[in-house]
Design a protein around this motif. Structure first.
Motif, PDB file in Angstrom:
ATOM      1  N   LEU A 285      95.971  -3.874  77.494  1.00 41.74           N
ATOM      2  CA  LEU A 285      95.516  -4.415  78.689  1.00 41.74           C
ATOM      3  C   LEU A 285      96.373  -4.450  79.557  1.00 41.74           C
TER       4      LEU A 285
ATOM      5  N   CYS B 207      82.509  -4.491  73.143  1.00 37.75           N
ATOM      6  CA  CYS B 207      82.383  -4.674  74.698  1.00 37.75           C
ATOM      7  C   CYS B 207      81.089  -4.891  75.094  1.00 37.75           C
TER       8      CYS B 207
ATOM      9  N   CYS C 124      85.031  -2.222  83.327  1.00 36.43           N
ATOM     10  CA  CYS C 124      85.720  -3.321  82.389  1.00 36.43           C
ATOM     11  C   CYS C 124      85.884  -4.466  83.264  1.00 36.43           C
ATOM     12  N   GLN C 125      85.249  -5.828  82.611  1.00 31.73           N
ATOM     13  CA  GLN C 125      85.342  -6.897  83.170  1.00 31.73           C
ATOM     14  C   GLN C 125      86.300  -7.911  82.833  1.00 31.73           C
ATOM     15  N   GLY C 126      87.338  -7.300  81.908  1.00 30.69           N
ATOM     16  CA  GLY C 126      88.220  -8.050  81.255  1.00 30.69           C
ATOM     17  C   GLY C 126      87.966  -9.007  80.136  1.00 30.69           C
ATOM     18  N   HIS C 127      86.884  -8.828  79.429  1.00 32.61           N
ATOM     19  CA  HIS C 127      86.636  -9.874  78.343  1.00 32.61           C
ATOM     20  C   HIS C 127      87.431  -9.801  77.073  1.00 32.61           C
ATOM     21  N   ALA C 128      88.156  -8.813  77.023  1.00 35.47           N
ATOM     22  CA  ALA C 128      89.546  -8.802  76.110  1.00 35.47           C
ATOM     23  C   ALA C 128      89.065  -8.695  74.826  1.00 35.47           C
ATOM     24  N   ARG C 129      87.697  -8.348  74.389  1.00 36.86           N
ATOM     25  CA  ARG C 129      87.442  -8.522  73.112  1.00 36.86           C
ATOM     26  C   ARG C 129      87.898  -7.456  72.210  1.00 36.86           C
ATOM     27  N   CYS C 130      87.933  -6.124  72.966  1.00 36.06           N
ATOM     28  CA  CYS C 130      88.355  -4.949  72.182  1.00 36.06           C
ATOM     29  C   CYS C 130      89.834  -5.256  71.983  1.00 36.06           C
TER      30      CYS C 130
HETATM   31 FE1  F3S Z   1      87.363  -4.855  79.308  1.00 32.11          FE
HETATM   32 FE2  F3S Z   1      85.413  -4.399  77.339  1.00 32.11          FE
HETATM   33 FE3  F3S Z   1      87.851  -4.777  76.465  1.00 32.11          FE
HETATM   34  S1  F3S Z   1      85.348  -5.794  79.407  1.00 32.11           S
HETATM   35  S2  F3S Z   1      88.949  -5.855  78.265  1.00 32.11           S
HETATM   36  S3  F3S Z   1      86.951  -3.060  77.741  1.00 32.11           S
HETATM   37  S4  F3S Z   1      86.076  -5.749  75.725  1.00 32.11           S
END
Ligand code: F3S
Length: 64
Positions: free
Chosen positions: A26, A54, A10-16
């Motif tokens: 999160l 993600c 996880c890089q924190g994109h927050a799409r999920c």
């Molecule tokens: Fe992380 Fe992927 Fe969600 S990078 S915050 S698991 S969209």
């Protein structure tokens, strides 16, 4: 259906979270919380779409 969360990816994109905030939680820094997620039948389509969004492939869908 179960989502296997690979927190190290996880890089924190927050799409999920943006697509399904009731399913994907999160932490304060915007990274997904650890622990597999059991998804109720009624939410499976939503969870599937969100997991696939993600870009880091951190959310693995287990259909078993
Ligand atoms: Fe992380 Fe992927 Fe969600 S990078 S915050 S698991 S969209």
């Amino acid at each position: 259906m179960r989502i296997i969360v690979h927190t190290a990816k996880c890089q924190g994109h927050a799409r999920c979270w943006a697509q399904a905030p009731g399913i994907f939680k999160l932490d304060d820094e915007g990274s997904i919380l650890p622990g597999d997620i059991e998804v109720a039948e009624a939410e499976q389509l939503l969870a599937l779409r969100a997991a696939r969004s993600c870009p880091e492939r951190a959310l693995e869908v287990d259909h078993a």
